[in-house]
Design a protein around this motif. Structure first.
Motif: not given
Length: 308
Positions: A165, A95, A138, A4, A168
């Motif tokens: 991820a 994300p 997340l 991420v 999210r």
């Protein structure tokens, strides 16, 4: 394996904001606006947002009650539903970090608004979960895993992989002081919380840090440690009216993961100022934290963005 925090995106500041329906003097700080959140996602490549939220019956979203209250999504519920619907249609997205700023200083202008207390922050957490389910969010628990603290996880093991991820949304309580203390009470590493916080670097809750006035060496150090850092490219239209990208360049080159601006596209009322990422839109490999083999298409591939 990308994580991420290997990502860099452009975000917007006061992402809900519309120009007030009144004549504005030259240089007025309210003289900017954004289209709806899903338009920013689709047409401007924005991947992070900031929402000012007041403690009222419906969690109103506005910059200043009465005086500067026009918004593309007037409540937190409405804003989150827009993001959730877009996310469902585009499950391959990176994300999306949404900074939720609990406002307090202007509640006197509207008697329906109240100061934040423990019950209010609990309601705020519940509001987030009422719109976004476990597969949408997340959350800190997913990042912390079995580490003793959230900070230990980020600095040691690292953030979850980008693959797990994708699709999210991460909510971040964007404040310090008493309201943040209320949110952290009884859960110093945000155990069970729906949101992260903009934390102090050495706190157990440290995962997302805010450095609004970017200092290149400091942001680079924090990015190398594993934190996600948000910085602002401009403030109150000062840089935009001067056509000055110095602050934006420092934020981008230093590895801030979220570079927030009021101008992801040019605003004819202001001039030609715009903040963009070179070599990647809507997202690119973070110039500090991403591995060298990383390519922008690995971060968010347009061919895999839309729902199959």
């Amino acid at each position: 394996m990308l994580r991420v925090n290997d990502v860099q995106v452009i975000g917007t500041h006061n992402s809900f904001h519309l120009r007030p329906p009144r004549d504005l003097p030259p240089g007025d700080v309210a003289d900017y606006e954004h289209p709806p959140l899903d338009v920013q996602l689709d047409e401007q490549g924005v991947r992070s947002f900031e929402l000012d939220v007041f403690n009222g019956p419906t969690f109103p979203v506005a910059h200043t009650p009465i005086l500067d209250a026009t918004s593309t999504c007037p409540t937190l519920d409405a804003c989150l539903h827009v993001l959730d619907a877009w996310s469902d249609r585009h499950p391959g997205h990176v994300p999306i970090f949404v900074l939720v700023e609990p406002k307090t200083q202007t509640v006197v202008l509207d008697p329906t608004l109240l100061p934040w207390d423990a019950a209010a922050v609990d309601r705020l957490d519940a509001e987030v979960r009422s719109v976004l389910g476990p597969k949408d969010l997340l959350v800190p628990d997913q990042v912390r895993g079995r580490s003793p603290t959230l900070r230990d996880a980020v600095v040691g093991r690292g953030w979850p992989t980008l693959r797990t991820a994708r699709g999210r949304i991460a909510l971040v309580l964007n404040t310090a002081g008493p309201v943040r203390d209320l949110y952290l009470a009884g859960r110093p590493s945000l155990e069970g919380a729906a949101m992260f916080v903009t934390a102090d670097e050495n706190a157990p809750s440290a995962a997302v840090l805010k450095r609004d006035k970017p200092v290149g060496a400091e942001i680079r150090r924090l990015a190398q440690r594993g934190f996600v850092v948000r910085a602002r490219a401009d403030d109150r239209g000062v840089e935009a009216r001067a056509g000055d990208l110095t602050r934006a360049t420092v934020a981008i080159e230093s590895g801030a993961h979220i570079v927030s601006t009021d101008y992801p596209v040019t605003d004819p009322a202001i001039g030609g100022y715009v903040v963009r990422l070179e070599g990647g839109r809507p997202a690119r490999c973070n110039p500090v934290s991403a591995p060298r083999r990383c390519r922008a298409i690995d971060i968010e591939n347009p061919k895999r963005l839309r729902q199959r």
